[in-house]
Design an enzyme around this catalytic site. Structure first.
Site, PDB file in Angstrom:
ATOM      1  CD  GLU A  87      -4.749   7.687   4.464  1.00  0.00           C
ATOM      2  OE1 GLU A  87      -5.659   6.900   4.578  1.00  0.00           O
ATOM      3  OE2 GLU A  87      -3.768   7.665   5.551  1.00  0.00           O
ATOM      4  CB  THR A 125     -10.226   5.152  14.557  1.00  0.00           C
ATOM      5  OG1 THR A 125      -9.530   3.838  14.385  1.00  0.00           O
ATOM      6  CG2 THR A 125     -10.533   5.654  13.046  1.00  0.00           C
ATOM      7  CD  GLU A 163      -2.959   0.896   2.358  1.00  0.00           C
ATOM      8  OE1 GLU A 163      -3.581   2.110   2.900  1.00  0.00           O
ATOM      9  OE2 GLU A 163      -2.987  -0.194   2.943  1.00  0.00           O
ATOM     10  CD1 TRP A 174     -12.093   7.068   4.361  1.00  0.00           C
ATOM     11  CD2 TRP A 174     -12.625   6.360   6.333  1.00  0.00           C
ATOM     12  NE1 TRP A 174     -10.971   6.905   4.939  1.00  0.00           N
ATOM     13  CE2 TRP A 174     -11.159   6.525   6.343  1.00  0.00           C
ATOM     14  CE3 TRP A 174     -13.126   5.925   7.516  1.00  0.00           C
ATOM     15  CZ2 TRP A 174     -10.241   6.123   7.166  1.00  0.00           C
ATOM     16  CZ3 TRP A 174     -12.579   5.683   8.593  1.00  0.00           C
ATOM     17  CH2 TRP A 174     -11.239   5.663   8.537  1.00  0.00           C
TER      18      TRP A 174
END
Length: 507
Positions: free
Chosen positions: A138, A230, A134, A219
């Site tokens: 972001e 998170t 990956e 999201w």
């Protein structure tokens, strides 16, 4: 279900998954969305479907739905228009996402993007492989001063120090250019053309090296049902009353550094050496991809890498061919024009090592006084004997009665009395060496070796003398094919010489 597992299947940033290690209750909508993106991990399962290779380059402005990407049909809104792509999270559980219909095996990507604002809202643009390599870019909506870069190898989250932060001017208010260059030896992140991070393939934490697809979406990392870690990472809990939250993409450029139809895992090592390119090669179009990217980044367009290569090759070939033809034609014209070889000889044959046949020299004479078979030939004795087109050369006459006067662009003196003003055309045409002689105004042109017979000279001289006997000082005007007129007066002595030659020819 663990949020960590959920986010992994969703292909969200593994950095987020790290903070989501604590258990949490996931909604049915999220679970359904997650399962739709699940893929076969070739390091754990055999018989996985080969990955469709991009093996080309493209630029997408999202003015309409794109053939390169599939809407995963998650809740949320995706719109296309003249301003590009917009992805909107309008309510809880929305997760609008696009996934590429292709994989790249090393490559370069660029996105012109404005991130969504809003506390806890995450905008993502990243590459991910079936075996969980990956590379991420972001943005969190509550932080309008920086963006984050991250990477993972084979889904390894045993350490959590891979992510880095990079300052950027109000990313939720302005569009910026973000670029990923995933090469075999290193990966480089760019912001507005400037390198902000370089990852070497010698990293102790592994290096992404298997075929990857592209994902982009928005999201809510700050959803109250997510793990505390998170939510903290995302900047706090999301207030859905502040919705809608929208990220915008103006353009995406993607290039694949490899070729082939499909990429297949040859074994379960996960190394790039194990990847097989069906009908192509790994890293087989690196140079072409760089050229493509430069064109696309500057607003140009290409149909495909193969077409681009073919076009470049064809163009180069055409250019070379054109240049050669032009050079040959120019050289031939220059040679004929500059060769001042007025020669009086007996049945002489002028030959040359040159194969150029400028047989289209079609000079015409309005009043021919000494119209022997004045012949233009492409057969010039040697390029080394050329003189400039404006040079003059004196050639001694022969004692024979048969004359072959090679035409020249400038007057040449024969025995200091007779001057030839016949010049070949400067425009060459493609005439084969066996093409018929063109005769205009007494000037014959042929690419073959030329001879002048006694009979031809006699006939022409006689005819000429009769038709021009009353013109003691007439002008010998020569019309060249390019429209230029040259005129010279033929001295009286020259006429007497012509008569003498004609009489000798009758003997």
């Amino acid at each position: 279900m663990k949020v960590l597992d959920l986010l992994t299947v969703l292909s969200a940033s593994s950095l987020l998954s790290t903070f989501a290690a604590a258990e949490s209750t996931a909604t049915a909508d999220s679970t359904t969305a997650a399962s739709s993106t699940a893929s076969c991990n070739p390091l754990k399962t055999t018989g996985c479907t080969p990955d469709t290779a991009l093996a080309t380059s493209f630029s997408e402005d999202f003015s309409s739905s794109s053939k390169w990407f599939t809407d995963l049909k998650h809740a949320g809104e995706i719109k296309y228009g003249s301003d590009g792509l917009s992805m909107t999270l309008a309510k809880r559980y929305d997760n609008p996402s696009l996934k590429s219909n292709f994989y790249i095996m090393y490559g370069k990507l660029e996105v012109i993007l404005k991130a969504a604002n809003g506390t806890g809202i995450v905008s993502s643009f990243y590459l991910q492989s079936d075996d969980l390599d990956e590379i991420d870019i972001e943005w969190v909506g509550g932080d309008n001063t920086q963006f984050q870069s991250n990477f993972f190898s084979k889904g390894d989250t045993t350490t959590y120090d891979r992510g880095e932060f990079h300052g950027v001017d109000t990313p939720t208010d302005k569009f910026h250019n973000y670029t990923l260059d995933w090469a075999m030896d290193k990966t480089t992140w760019y912001l507005d053309g400037e390198s902000v991070r370089v990852l070497s393939n010698t990293s102790s934490e592994g290096y992404p090296q298997s075929p990857m697809y592209l994902m982009m979406g928005i999201w809510a990392g700050g959803d109250p049902d997510n793990a505390a870690g998170t939510i903290e990472w995302a900047g706090g809990e999301t207030n859905y009353n502040d919705a809608p939250f929208t990220m915008y993409i103006e353009k995406v450029i993607v290039t694949d550094y490899s070729t082939g139809k499909k990429y297949t895992y040859g074994d379960q090592s996960g190394s790039w050496e194990s990847i097989e390119a069906d009908g192509g090669s790994i890293y087989g179009r690196y140079d072409q991809a760089q050229e493509d990217f430069a064109v696309l980044a500057n607003g140009g367009s290409i149909s495909s890498s193969s077409t681009s290569s073919s076009t470049v090759s064809s163009s180069a070939s055409s250019t070379v061919s054109s240049s050669v033809s032009s050079t040959v034609s120019s050289s031939a014209s220059s040679t004929v024009s500059s060769s001042v070889s007025s020669t009086v000889s007996s049945s002489s044959s002028v030959s040359s090592s040159s194969s150029t046949s400028p047989s289209s020299s079609t000079a015409t004479s309005s009043k021919t006084l000494a119209s022997s078979s004045v012949t233009t030939s492409s057969s010039i004795s040697s390029f080394e004997k050329q003189s400039s087109s404006s040079s003059k050369k004196t050639v001694a006459s022969s004692s024979t009665s048969e004359s072959i006067i090679s035409s020249t662009k400038t007057p040449a003196t024969v025995s200091s009395t007779t001057r030839s003003t016949v010049a070949p055309t400067t425009q060459q045409s493609s005439v084969s060496s066996d093409s018929p002689v063109q005769d205009k105004g007494g000037v014959a042109t042929s690419s073959n070796d030329v001879t002048s017979s006694t009979t031809q000279i006699s006939s022409k001289y006689t005819s000429t003398i009769q038709s021009s006997s009353s013109e003691a000082s007439s002008t010998n005007s020569v019309q060249i094919s390019n429209g230029a007129d040259l005129a010279q007066s033929l001295p009286r002595e020259g006429k007497l010489f012509s008569v003498l030659v004609a009489l000798l020819a009758l003997l």
